[in-house]
Scaffold this motif. Structure first.
Motif, PDB file in Angstrom:
ATOM      1  N   GLU A 161       0.855  -1.189   0.000  1.00  8.67           N
ATOM      2  CA  GLU A 161       0.000   0.000   0.000  1.00  8.67           C
ATOM      3  C   GLU A 161       0.879   1.223   0.000  1.00  8.67           C
ATOM      4  OE1 GLU A 161      -2.917   0.431   3.020  1.00  8.67           O
ATOM      5  OE2 GLU A 161      -3.662  -1.618   2.777  1.00  8.67           O
ATOM      6  N   THR A 209       0.054   5.437   0.389  1.00  6.81           N
ATOM      7  CA  THR A 209      -0.869   6.559   0.520  1.00  6.81           C
ATOM      8  C   THR A 209      -0.114   7.829   0.173  1.00  6.81           C
ATOM      9  OG1 THR A 209      -2.049   5.400   2.285  1.00  6.81           O
ATOM     10  CG2 THR A 209      -2.406   7.783   2.099  1.00  6.81           C
ATOM     11  N   GLU A 267      -7.651   5.189  -4.811  1.00 10.35           N
ATOM     12  CA  GLU A 267      -8.886   5.605  -4.171  1.00 10.35           C
ATOM     13  C   GLU A 267      -8.724   6.962  -3.520  1.00 10.35           C
ATOM     14  OE1 GLU A 267     -10.779   2.868  -1.526  1.00 10.35           O
ATOM     15  OE2 GLU A 267      -9.764   1.183  -2.478  1.00 10.35           O
ATOM     16  N   HIS A 268      -9.781   7.747  -3.564  1.00 17.49           N
ATOM     17  CA  HIS A 268      -9.830   9.023  -2.857  1.00 17.49           C
ATOM     18  C   HIS A 268     -10.210   8.704  -1.420  1.00 17.49           C
ATOM     19  CE1 HIS A 268     -11.991  12.821  -1.672  1.00 17.49           C
ATOM     20  NE2 HIS A 268     -10.777  13.225  -1.957  1.00 17.49           N
ATOM     21  N   ILE A 269      -9.304   8.953  -0.457  1.00 10.18           N
ATOM     22  CA  ILE A 269      -9.580   8.555   0.916  1.00 10.18           C
ATOM     23  C   ILE A 269      -9.613   9.715   1.895  1.00 10.18           C
ATOM     24  CG2 ILE A 269      -8.717   6.216   0.635  1.00 10.18           C
ATOM     25  CD1 ILE A 269      -6.116   7.111   1.965  1.00 10.18           C
ATOM     26  N   THR A 270      -9.208  10.913   1.492  1.00  8.66           N
ATOM     27  CA  THR A 270      -9.215  12.051   2.405  1.00  8.66           C
ATOM     28  C   THR A 270      -9.750  13.274   1.696  1.00  8.66           C
ATOM     29  OG1 THR A 270      -6.958  12.679   1.795  1.00  8.66           O
ATOM     30  CG2 THR A 270      -7.198  11.209   3.672  1.00  8.66           C
ATOM     31  N   PRO A 326     -15.319  14.741   0.942  1.00  9.34           N
ATOM     32  CA  PRO A 326     -15.927  13.494   0.516  1.00  9.34           C
ATOM     33  C   PRO A 326     -16.723  13.677  -0.777  1.00  9.34           C
ATOM     34  CG  PRO A 326     -16.825  14.231   2.644  1.00  9.34           C
ATOM     35  CD  PRO A 326     -15.815  15.232   2.197  1.00  9.34           C
ATOM     36  N   GLY A 357     -14.567   2.582  -5.157  1.00  7.76           N
ATOM     37  CA  GLY A 357     -15.073   2.423  -3.798  1.00  7.76           C
ATOM     38  C   GLY A 357     -14.632   1.109  -3.193  1.00  7.76           C
ATOM     39  N   MET A 358     -14.746   1.025  -1.880  1.00  6.30           N
ATOM     40  CA  MET A 358     -14.294  -0.180  -1.167  1.00  6.30           C
ATOM     41  C   MET A 358     -15.037  -1.433  -1.606  1.00  6.30           C
ATOM     42  SD  MET A 358     -11.782   0.798   0.595  1.00  6.30           S
ATOM     43  CE  MET A 358     -11.510  -0.588   1.670  1.00  6.30           C
TER      44      MET A 358
END
Length: 121
Positions: A19, A21, A54-57, A60, A84-85
Motif C-alpha cells: 500500500e 498513501t 482511491e480518494h480517501i481524504t 468526501p 469504492g471499497m
C-alpha cells in the motif's frame, strides 16, 4: 506533471500486498497515468494485480449529487464497477417497497443484485 513522491518496495519471490498513501500535489489531469518502474533487477517475472487508486481524504464525494457527463460523454459513473471499497460507488439499488443487496465479484467484475420486498423484513 508529478502527483506524488515515489515509493520503493523490496520485491521477493513470495506474493505480498503493498500500500502507498499519497497526497495529490497537483490538480487532476484526465490523461494522467500510474507507472510501475521495476528497474534493472534481473530477468525474473513480476506480477502486478488488483491495483486501485482511491480518494480517501479531503472533501468526501457526494455519490448521490447530480453529475455532469464524464469527459467521454458517458452518463454512467463507475460503469467499470471498480470504484469504492465495495466497487459499488455511485450505484444504488431500490424502488418503492423493493430493496436490494448488491455485490461485485472482484475477479469477474460482474454486478449481482438480490431484490426483496421491504414489507417482509
Amino acid at each position: 506533471m508529478k502527483y506524488s513522491n515515489e515509493e520503493s518496495f523490496q520485491l521477493s519471490d513470495e506474493l505480498k500486498n503493498y500500500e502507498f498513501t499519497f497526497e495529490m500535489l497537483n490538480e487532476t489531469v484526465i490523461a494522467s497515468r500510474l507507472e510501475f518502474n521495476l528497474g534493472a533487477n534481473g530477468t525474473n517475472p513480476v506480477w502486478i494485480g488488483n491495483v486501485r487508486v482511491e480518494h480517501i481524504t479531503g472533501t468526501p464525494v457526494n455519490e448521490d449529487a447530480p453529475k455532469q457527463p464524464l469527459p467521454n460523454g458517458n452518463h454512467v459513473y463507475n460503469g467499470t464497477l471498480d470504484q469504492g471499497m465495495d466497487r459499488l460507488m455511485f450505484w444504488n439499488c431500490s424502488a418503492g417497497d423493493t430493496a436490494a443487496t448488491a455485490s461485485v465479484s472482484e475477479d469477474a467484475r460482474e454486478l449481482h443484485i438480490v431484490f426483496y420486498d421491504r414489507r417482509n423484513i
